[in-house]
Design a protein around this motif. Structure first.
Motif, PDB file in Angstrom:
ATOM      1  N   ASP A 215     -11.519 137.402  32.435  1.00  0.00           N
ATOM      2  CA  ASP A 215     -11.045 138.630  33.082  1.00  0.00           C
ATOM      3  C   ASP A 215     -10.187 139.477  32.156  1.00  0.00           C
ATOM      4  OD1 ASP A 215     -12.323 137.911  35.305  1.00  0.00           O
ATOM      5  OD2 ASP A 215     -10.554 137.509  36.533  1.00  0.00           O
ATOM      6  N   TYR A 216      -9.371 138.823  31.312  1.00  0.00           N
ATOM      7  CA  TYR A 216      -8.446 139.633  30.520  1.00  0.00           C
ATOM      8  C   TYR A 216      -9.170 140.456  29.459  1.00  0.00           C
ATOM      9  CZ  TYR A 216      -8.669 135.393  27.635  1.00  0.00           C
ATOM     10  OH  TYR A 216      -9.100 134.310  26.921  1.00  0.00           O
ATOM     11  N   ARG A 218     -11.927 142.070  30.207  1.00  0.00           N
ATOM     12  CA  ARG A 218     -12.249 143.260  30.994  1.00  0.00           C
ATOM     13  C   ARG A 218     -11.014 144.150  31.093  1.00  0.00           C
ATOM     14  NH1 ARG A 218     -14.028 141.998  36.908  1.00  0.00           N
ATOM     15  NH2 ARG A 218     -11.837 141.519  36.888  1.00  0.00           N
ATOM     16  N   THR A 219      -9.847 143.522  31.291  1.00  0.00           N
ATOM     17  CA  THR A 219      -8.603 144.302  31.339  1.00  0.00           C
ATOM     18  C   THR A 219      -8.409 145.073  30.036  1.00  0.00           C
ATOM     19  OG1 THR A 219      -7.659 142.542  32.674  1.00  0.00           O
ATOM     20  CG2 THR A 219      -6.140 144.173  31.809  1.00  0.00           C
ATOM     21  N   ARG A 221     -10.621 146.059  27.928  1.00  0.00           N
ATOM     22  CA  ARG A 221     -11.568 147.168  27.842  1.00  0.00           C
ATOM     23  C   ARG A 221     -11.130 148.299  28.765  1.00  0.00           C
ATOM     24  NH1 ARG A 221     -16.473 143.213  27.982  1.00  0.00           N
ATOM     25  NH2 ARG A 221     -16.750 142.836  25.754  1.00  0.00           N
ATOM     26  N   ALA A 222     -10.639 147.925  29.947  1.00  0.00           N
ATOM     27  CA  ALA A 222     -10.233 148.947  30.911  1.00  0.00           C
ATOM     28  C   ALA A 222      -9.043 149.752  30.402  1.00  0.00           C
ATOM     29  CB  ALA A 222      -9.886 148.300  32.252  1.00  0.00           C
ATOM     30  N   LYS A 223      -8.271 149.173  29.465  1.00  0.00           N
ATOM     31  CA  LYS A 223      -7.161 149.907  28.871  1.00  0.00           C
ATOM     32  C   LYS A 223      -7.665 150.998  27.942  1.00  0.00           C
ATOM     33  CE  LYS A 223      -4.627 146.352  27.203  1.00  0.00           C
ATOM     34  NZ  LYS A 223      -3.464 145.615  26.654  1.00  0.00           N
TER      35      LYS A 223
ATOM     36  N   PHE C 113      -6.925 144.734  38.650  1.00  0.00           N
ATOM     37  CA  PHE C 113      -7.938 143.768  39.060  1.00  0.00           C
ATOM     38  C   PHE C 113      -7.423 142.766  40.077  1.00  0.00           C
ATOM     39  CE2 PHE C 113      -9.266 145.194  34.850  1.00  0.00           C
ATOM     40  CZ  PHE C 113     -10.534 145.652  35.152  1.00  0.00           C
ATOM     41  N   THR C 118      -5.678 135.707  35.899  1.00  0.00           N
ATOM     42  CA  THR C 118      -6.615 135.683  34.780  1.00  0.00           C
ATOM     43  C   THR C 118      -6.761 137.044  34.110  1.00  0.00           C
ATOM     44  OG1 THR C 118      -8.420 136.084  36.313  1.00  0.00           O
ATOM     45  CG2 THR C 118      -7.979 133.800  35.746  1.00  0.00           C
ATOM     46  N   ALA C 119      -6.191 138.078  34.703  1.00  0.00           N
ATOM     47  CA  ALA C 119      -6.434 139.416  34.164  1.00  0.00           C
ATOM     48  C   ALA C 119      -5.508 139.771  33.004  1.00  0.00           C
ATOM     49  CB  ALA C 119      -6.321 140.453  35.268  1.00  0.00           C
TER      50      ALA C 119
END
Lengths: 318, 333, 347, 366
Positions: A215-216, A218-219, A221-223, C113, C118-119
């Protein structure tokens, strides 16, 4: 930290001792350096007795290792019967030769494996990924001796037959200038590197893929981070954690001398000395090498665990 | 089992979504208590013809794994060739004829002959079978020992676990080939004893895998559900734990088989493994390596058979991993 | 409280006047390629978000609500195909070159999220991770960014923000991590915040705290918010408008009151009826029979048809169109006009 | 509905209930404690313990549903498992009818489990993926020696009862959706005709529309099979719907028990009130007019619980005494017990009390 290191050593040193004990007893139970003397016995009683004394053969097999341990504590590693030098001296000079190919092979394989893992993970199921994965599969299937023989034959011999040039040596010459040494080490380093790259890149790819699915990532990338930074900063640092253990193991194996590759390239490192020692029942030399490789393993495992703590703040070493 | 549980076990997490898998393939349509019959008759039938057991599902996935299929077919054909080939040949394994020494491949001698005129095709086939035999025995022994010790360590925990884990560490501390060399030189010899030595070193790999799997299965709710139904420990182990260990073990065994074959051939190449008059692929390479510069094929042929066998076995293992590991179900596209 | 109600009223009024939506999604579809065939996770979804408003996207698992959010940020997995148009600031996000979409991510549109455990990247400190988010879009010194991080953490209610900023995610509790995620999301004053199930992984009491923080910052920054959730309770308390998704399609949209009190869609109505109420007790819950359909093999016509109590033969033949009811209220149902909105759970 | 519902109840009876009257509690729990060791280091020495459940007592009456609510880490699941000795309780007693479950031998415990059953939270993890449904549902009967033929028939009946078809017995868990799997779990728990079922978060992994189906099913089988439920959940709305009486847990302790109406309409413990006030309501108008109490911080770690009243670190009306002295459960009305030194009066809200103490501003929000 210091306490942690001490505790780790305290936990592993007995294991190393047990391993040495087992090797000592194993060899003693199955060989007898006096084998040649039995046939001529009454005549050569003197020689028989000399060897009996030199090897403490009148001591019980199960107790014999302790004499060896006792002399180890005094810094004595004994004398190699097959080479005819003190074991310490053999380990030093041969260890140097081994390091000459082990260090470059380690660095090259680590770097390439890392690059390939990142590439394959980023471009999963692409043509390049299939190509490199296939290559790794292929490389993994090669026993080291087949690979070394092929490399030796192609680059050391056939190049000369085909083109009349001989860019590489097939073994250690005595030259000391850097270019000479480079010519000497290229082929053995190449053999070793290919083997380690194949194994590590598959492992690295899996580790990298798992990290990239977190997940991190994705975080990150979202930044709005560029993919380069996502991969090389956020993913790599996490993916490195399992790789560090693998590298520690690799490095200790390489430094212990690769028996096969060194033998094939007639490299005067620890590997061929070990083989010769085995056939000649050179117990002190074998124990010396097992001790050395064991110490490397313990040491680099410790280094790996410390690296763990550096890479992953969740792990606290105390 | 309960006494061993530490404080990471119990509290249920408070998730409240993720009820239906997003892309379940064989999804059964809906039922309510009232109109189950109506629904089932027309909705369920069209979706899947037969109940899909785990094994069946794995087999379907395995069949779709092209590499694995290739590995399986390759392995079977190599073995067949090794068995049937020598029967078709006029020569036997140790029949020599110095007049025919060092011949190249011909219709008579498919792979040529060696220094004392033995037929290399027959020798390669026999040596290959010998290698495979050692590999199989070692893999089976290592698997049985590793599964038992790994399961025991995980299931009972505590001191048993500590002891077995330390044993595994012990075997990790000195590089495998070094220990193997010492032990196979002094304890090896014939195929069975060499296989035992190899197994002694390699059971740790299986044990570590099994230990991990059993540890995680132990915490599954279905184990607790079985115990809530009154199941005994034996029933839990044989009905609920072991069947779920089989998958990972099968995968590990195939990968182990590849390792064993490589290790055996390496030892034999060094003169520490199979001893004459027996031959394995490794000794064939060793015998030929002196003349590699004049006749590379004699080294390459047995060498390539090792590579091919290991390649096939690894492909097979990779396919089995994908087929048997439920996590990899949706990974491929 | 009065303030909030007032705000909602003001927004509700201004919503009709505002002509320029912040984000306009037009006919977007997302499909995944799998071994078993293509799976349509989002089918022809269109919607708008105006500046400063809170749009809730509601649906059960597999309804396509999260995929929608990831797709418009182009954060979905590789084996995905997205069609349609997502207009933001005059640009179509779906065919923007990679560097440009990156400069929008985290600066103009930020995401929060579901699982705060986990984010966040475990190997970097919370402060470092927020600093990175600031500095990737702004040319500020590390020290300035760090000072801003401390302010942000203070704003979202992390106690002792200075010390906490240097700590790693594993040293934070679940609620604190989600606050840190919020701080990271608002660090560049985004125009749009996408919160994907922001409280699902949290305990009830912590959930209330986090929603409160989310609201405060959303109001303070004036960002629009897309709140993705399966929890209709959360929606009732915080959304201006709601859209309901089922099996990849938008089933109904409207103002929060229209959805809760005047719903014109059988699915929305059944969903509302199936929630147990905290403040009263029913003998039997009105459950929806059956299970959500498999996206791989969706039923013909209306996807809700097999579970719908009102279905007629027509439902199996064609996917119903969205029927508009004035304002923003629209429902995807053949019988939308025939539904009696005076009866229902909350009416 | 099910033809044999009442017919052969005795066939699987453990006999522990033979001597009790219908108005006596089925299950009496007294001072139940479950500690987990915390281990660390190479030798896994025990360096402390976590008190997951601390001195919990309650009664469960025939055909009653007792709801147990609390946030994660409050020990509710551990409590449920300790009741059935799936986790061995550290101390305390659980009496089923006339028999002490905590003292039962392994053999006797196995017999008792035919009367005490459990349904688990995770519909994916609670069914063995390698077994067909027929074997999963039939396993309890196999263990308790029900003849094969009878068992097979009953599996069919049970599947039908929970809304599946007898033919589904041949299928494997992965072929079913979450809601269907949970039905299978319920069928398994019914196989031995239990008297008490512990439901551990039975619907929290399910979607809303599926939740309602399963809750209705549970309601039906309770009446039909004359069951008593212990319903563990974190969702207060679900608990209100299902339970006759409710116990609220916080960090291993029961802080309040009352019948459903009292608990939801006049909660006396500040924690119960704030918990209730945190739950969002799916009704915009009610939601807008609601005043909410926001608790500060997260639940503390059970490994290191606060002194005195365990809630005092987050309590908006905390007093000095709460930090020192641990409050005991006290009766404040018939069937209504609360463990608080400063329990709220009937009709009094936490918000009023905080305003009285001059702390209103910090806790309230709309």
């Amino acid at each position: 930290m210091f306490a942690y290191i001490v505790r780790r050593l305290l936990a592993t040193v007995p294991l190393l001792m047990i391993a040495l004990y087992a090797v000592h007893v194993g060899i003693s139970l199955t060989t007898d350096p006096r084998a040649d003397f039995y046939l001529c016995l009454p005549r050569c009683q003197d020689g028989f007795d000399t060897i009996t004394e030199a090897y403490n053969l009148d001591v019980n097999v199960w107790l014999r290792p302790f004499t060896w341990f006792a002399s180890l504590l005094q810094g004595e590693l004994g004398e190699s019967s097959s080479i005819g030098e003190p074991v310490g001296e053999v380990l030093r000079s041969r260890g140097w030769n081994t390091a000459l190919i082990a260090v470059p092979a380690f660095v090259i394989s680590a770097v390439f494996a890392l690059l390939l893992s990142v590439y394959s993970a980023r471009h999963q199921y692409s043509k390049g990924d299939y190509f490199f994965t296939g290559l790794a599969f292929f490389g993994l299937a090669f026993p080291s001796f087949v690979l070394a023989l092929i490399i030796q034959n192609v680059f050391g011999v056939q190049l000369e037959n085909w083109f009349g040039i001989k860019p590489f040596n097939t073994g250690r010459k005595t030259g000391t200038n850097p270019l000479e040494i480079l010519r000497d080490i290229t082929l053995p380093v190449m053999s070793l590197s290919i083997l380690f790259i194949s194994a590590d890149s598959r492992f690295g790819r899996a580790s990298m893929l798992e990290t990239l699915n977190q997940d991190y990532i994705r975080t990150a990338r979202a930044k709005g981070l560029p993919e380069r930074r996502v991969v090389w900063k956020h993913a790599l640092r996490n993916a490195l954690i399992p790789l560090v253990t693998l590298w520690a193991l690799n490095f200790s194996v390489l430094l212990g001398g690769s028996v096969v590759t060194e033998s094939i390239f007639s490299w005067p490192g620890l590997g061929p000395a070990f083989i010769r020692g085995l056939f000649d029942a050179d117990i002190d030399l074998i124990l010396g090498i097992v001790l050395l490789t064991g110490m490397f393993t313990v040491f680099f495992n410790l280094v790996a665990d410390i690296m763990y703590g550096v890479l992953d703040p969740r792990i606290r070493l105390d | 089992m309960d006494e061993g549980s530490d404080f990471d076990v119990p509290e249920a997490s408070d998730r409240s979504e993720e009820a239906v898998p997003l892309f379940s393939v064989g999804e059964v349509e809906g039922f309510s208590a009232e109109d189950a019959a109506h629904y089932a008759s027309d909705e369920l039938e069209g979706l899947s013809d037969a109940p899909k057991s785990f094994g069946r599902l794995a087999w379907t996935r395995f069949r779709h794994h092209r590499l694995a299929l290739l590995g399986g077919i390759g392995l079977v054909s190599i073995v067949l060739m090794f068995i049937v080939g020598p029967m078709l040949s006029d020569y036997t394994f140790d029949q020599y004829d110095v007049a025919d020494r060092l011949l190249g491949p011909s219709r008579d001698h498919w792979f040529g002959t060696d220094e004392i005129g033995r037929d290399l095709f027959v020798r390669t086939a026999q040596g290959g079978l010998y290698s495979l035999r050692i590999g199989l025995i070692a893999a089976v022994v290592a698997t049985i020992a590793g599964t038992l010790l790994g399961a025991v360590a995980a299931y009972f925990g505590g001191w048993t676990d500590g002891f077995i884990s330390q044993l595994i560490n012990l075997l990790l501390i000195v590089p495998a080939l070094i220990v193997l060399s010492v032990f196979s030189l002094y304890f090896g010899g014939d195929a069975n004893r060499l296989a035992m030595v190899l197994a002694f070193l390699l059971w740790t790999r299986i044990a570590r895998v099994v230990r991990g799997v059993v540890l995680s299965i132990k915490e599954q709710e279905y184990i607790m559900a079985a115990r809530a139904s009154g199941a005994s420990h034996a029933r839990v182990i044989f009905r609920h734990v072991l069947p779920n260990v089989i998958g990972p073990v099968v995968v590990e065994v195939t990968l182990l088989l590849g390792t064993v074959i490589v290790l055996e051939s390496t030892l034999s190449f060094l003169g520490l493994g199979v001893q004459p008059p027996n031959a394995s692929l490794g000794t064939l390479v060793a015998e030929a390596k002196g003349s590699i510069d004049d006749d590379p094929l004699r080294v390459l042929t047995p060498g390539m058979f090792i590579v091919l066998i290991v390649l096939c076995v690894n492909f097979l293992g990779d396919g089995l991993r994908d087929a048997l590991d439920p996590r990899s179900r949706n990974e491929r596209n | 409280m009065g303030y909030a109600t007032l705000l909602t009223l003001v927004r509700g009024m201004s919503g009709t006047e505002m002509s320029e939506p912040l984000l306009k999604v037009d006919d977007m579809s997302v499909s995944f390629k799998t071994d078993a065939g293509d799976v349509r996770a989002v089918s022809n979804v269109s919607f708008e978000i105006s500046p400063g408003e809170v749009l809730a996207v509601v649906g059960e698992s597999g309804s396509g609500k999260s995929v929608t959010a990831l797709a418009l940020m182009r954060l979905h997995p590789k084996n995905t195909e997205t069609t349609g148009q997502v207009m933001f600031d005059g640009m179509n996000l779906l065919d923007l070159p990679e560097p440009q979409i990156r400069s929008i991510r985290g600066r103009d549109i930020a995401m929060i999220f579901q699982d705060p455990m986990t984010a966040l990247n475990p190997v970097f400190s919370v402060g470092e991770q927020i600093v990175e988010a600031i500095r990737i879009h702004n040319d500020v010194s590390k020290a300035d960014a760090w000072a801003k991080v401390v302010d942000l953490l203070q704003l979202v209610g992390v106690p002792e923000p200075k010390q906490r900023a240097a700590q790693y995610p594993h040293e934070y509790s679940g609620g604190m991590r989600q606050r840190a995620m919020i701080a990271m999301a608002i660090c560049n004053d985004p125009k749009l915040l996408i919160a994907d199930e922001p409280t699902t992984a949290l305990d009830v009491t912590v959930q209330a705290q986090v929603m409160e923080v989310l609201h405060d910052v959303q109001e303070a920054t004036g960002s629009a918010m897309m709140l993705i959730t399966h929890d209709l309770g959360l929606v009732a308390g915080s959304a201006d408008r709601v859209q309901v998704m089922y099996a990849s399609r938008l089933m109904e949209r409207g103002s929060t009151d229209e959805i809760f009190y005047e719903s014109r869609n059988p699915y929305t109505r059944a969903l509302l009826a199936s929630i147990p109420d905290l403040e009263s007790v029913k003998d039997k819950l009105d459950s929806i029979p059956g299970n959500p359909p498999s996206l791989l093999n969706p039923p013909s016509g209306c996807a809700f048809r097999p579970r719908c109590s009102m279905s007629v033969p027509q439902c199996a033949e064609a996917v119903p169109e969205l029927v508009a009811f004035g304002g923003n209220h629209a429902s995807r149902c053949h019988l939308a006009t025939e539904i009696d909105i005076t009866t229902g759970v909350n009416a | 509905m099910s033809p044999d519902a009442a017919a052969d109840v005795t066939a699987y009876d453990s006999g522990a209930l033979d001597d009790i009257r219908a108005d006596e509690p089925l299950l009496k729990v007294r001072d139940l404690v479950k500690e987990f060791p915390i281990r660390a280091g190479v030798f896994r020495r025990q360096i402390g313990q976590v008190q997951a459940v601390t001195g919990v007592s309650f009664d469960l009456y025939p055909m009653e549903t007792l709801g147990i609510v609390g946030e994660s880490g409050c020990g509710k699941s551990t409590l449920g498992r300790s009741l059935l000795r799936l986790l061995e309780p550290t101390s305390g007693t659980v009496t089923f009818g006339t028999e002490d479950v905590t003292a039962a031998s392994k053999h006797r415990l196995r017999e008792l489990r035919s009367d005490l059953q459990m349904v688990f939270q995770d519909p994916y993890a609670s069914l063995n993926p390698r077994l067909p449904i027929r074997d999963i549902v039939g396993e309890p009967m196999q263990i308790h020696g029900v003849p094969k033929k009878e068992a097979r028939e009953r599996v069919g009946d049970l599947l039908q009862r929970v809304g599946l078809l007898p033919e589904h017995g041949n299928r494997y868990p992965h072929e079913f959706s979450g809601g269907q799997r949970q039905r299978i779990g319920i069928a398994r728990s019914l196989a031995l005709r239990p008297k008490v079922i512990v439901l551990d978060e039975p619907v929290s992994a399910l979607d809303v529309s599926i939740q309602a189906q399963v809750l209705n099913l549970l309601d039906e089988i309770q009446t039909e099979y004359e069951l008593s439920f212990i319903f563990i959940a974190h969702d207060l709305s679900v608990v209100r719907h299902t339970s006759d009486r409710v116990a609220v847990m916080y960090l291993g302790r029961i802080v309040e028990t009352a019948n459903r109406q009292d608990l939801y309409e006049s909660p006396a413990h500040p924690y119960s009130q704030s918990l209730l006030s945190s739950v969002p309501i799916a009704d915009p108008r009610r939601e807008r007019s609601r005043k909410r109490i926001l608790l500060q911080g997260d639940v503390p770690s059970p490994a290191n619980p606060p002194s005195g009243c365990r809630f005092h670190t987050r309590c908006p009306i905390v007093q000095e005494r709460c930090k020192q002295e641990q409050p005991k459960l006290q009766q404040i009305a018939v069937g209504h017990q609360v463990a608080c030194h400063f329990a709220l009066q009937p009709g009094e809200t936490l918000l009023e009390r905080t305003e009285q103490l001059g702390r209103g501003a910090q806790v309230a929000s709309s």
